[in-house]
Scaffold this motif. Structure first.
Motif, short mmCIF file in Angstrom:
data_model
loop_
_atom_site.label_atom_id
_atom_site.label_comp_id
_atom_site.label_asym_id
_atom_site.label_seq_id
_atom_site.Cartn_x
_atom_site.Cartn_y
_atom_site.Cartn_z
N LEU A 134 0.83 -1.21 0.00
CA LEU A 134 0.00 0.00 0.00
C LEU A 134 0.86 1.26 0.00
O LEU A 134 0.56 2.24 -0.68
CB LEU A 134 -0.93 0.01 1.21
N SER A 135 1.94 1.22 0.77
CA SER A 135 2.86 2.36 0.84
C SER A 135 3.48 2.64 -0.52
O SER A 135 3.51 3.78 -0.98
CB SER A 135 3.95 2.08 1.87
N ARG A 136 3.96 1.61 -1.16
CA ARG A 136 4.61 1.77 -2.47
C ARG A 136 3.62 2.22 -3.54
O ARG A 136 3.93 3.07 -4.36
CB ARG A 136 5.29 0.47 -2.89
N THR A 140 2.96 6.77 -0.12
CA THR A 140 2.76 7.24 1.25
C THR A 140 3.71 6.48 2.16
O THR A 140 3.85 5.27 2.03
CB THR A 140 1.30 6.98 1.68
N PRO A 141 4.35 7.16 3.10
CA PRO A 141 5.25 6.46 4.02
C PRO A 141 4.52 5.34 4.78
O PRO A 141 3.33 5.47 5.11
CB PRO A 141 5.71 7.55 5.00
N MET A 142 5.23 4.27 5.04
CA MET A 142 4.64 3.13 5.75
C MET A 142 4.08 3.54 7.10
O MET A 142 3.04 3.02 7.52
CB MET A 142 5.67 2.00 5.92
N ARG A 143 4.72 4.48 7.79
CA ARG A 143 4.22 4.89 9.10
C ARG A 143 2.82 5.50 8.98
O ARG A 143 1.98 5.31 9.85
CB ARG A 143 5.19 5.84 9.80
N GLN A 144 2.57 6.24 7.89
CA GLN A 144 1.25 6.83 7.70
C GLN A 144 0.20 5.76 7.39
O GLN A 144 -0.90 5.79 7.92
CB GLN A 144 1.29 7.89 6.59
N ILE A 145 0.58 4.81 6.53
CA ILE A 145 -0.33 3.69 6.23
C ILE A 145 -0.65 2.94 7.52
O ILE A 145 -1.79 2.60 7.80
CB ILE A 145 0.28 2.74 5.18
N ALA A 146 0.38 2.69 8.34
CA ALA A 146 0.20 1.97 9.60
C ALA A 146 -0.76 2.73 10.51
O ALA A 146 -1.63 2.13 11.15
CB ALA A 146 1.55 1.75 10.28
N ARG A 147 -0.62 4.06 10.59
CA ARG A 147 -1.53 4.86 11.42
C ARG A 147 -2.96 4.72 10.93
O ARG A 147 -3.89 4.61 11.73
CB ARG A 147 -1.10 6.33 11.41
N GLU A 148 -3.14 4.75 9.61
CA GLU A 148 -4.48 4.61 9.03
C GLU A 148 -5.08 3.25 9.34
O GLU A 148 -6.27 3.13 9.63
CB GLU A 148 -4.43 4.89 7.54
#
Length: 154
Positions: A134-136, A140-148
């Motif tokens: 999803l990040s790639r 979007t940075p992985m940290r943002q995807i993780a927060r979502e």
């Protein structure tokens, strides 16, 4: 402050003989117009240390070509550690901030993987690969995807 020869990677040096101003033909000073303008006759180079590590060099220009008196040289050498600590302090702060951010990112990623594992029954690796994909795809940075993922999972 006492100065230890063992803590110093090379001796402080005083350059300049008086015949030709120091730096006129010295490549180290070619980008220092102030040095050439005032035609200093001597330079004292002092290593800047922080925790025993060389972090820079301070060059003190002198109008006189005479040798630096021991008391003045000793004073300049006492500046080695405090100036080195000041010079290196910002780099250390930046490394600490970056390390703290990386740790926070890992914690968020671990929580997001836990949410995906609990909700979808995925393995840890499957959850990680999903977040990475999803990040790639979105840039979007992985940290943002993780927060979502965490926000959607609650």
């Amino acid at each position: 402050m006492a100065h230890s020869e063992n803590a110093q990677p090379f001796p402080a040096t005083a350059h300049g003989s008086g015949a030709t101003p120091a730096g006129v033909d010295d490549w180290r000073f070619e980008n220092l117009p102030e040095f050439r303008k005032y035609r200093f006759s001597g330079v004292v180079s002092i290593p800047l240390l922080d925790a025993g590590e060389l972090v820079g060099i301070a060059n003190f220009c002198r109008a006189l070509a005479a040798p630096l008196p021991p008391r003045e040289l000793s004073f300049l050498l006492t500046l080695s550690l405090p100036l080195g600590s000041l010079l290196n302090g910002e780099a250390v702060r930046e490394r600490l901030e970056r390390t703290a951010q990386l740790l926070a990112d890992r914690k968020v990623l671990a929580r997001a993987k836990g949410v995906l594992r609990a909700k979808l029954g995925w393995t840890e690796e499957e959850a990680y690969l999903h977040i990475r994909r999803l990040s790639r795809q979105s840039g979007t940075p992985m940290r943002q995807i993780a927060r979502e993922v965490i926000e959607a999972g609650h």
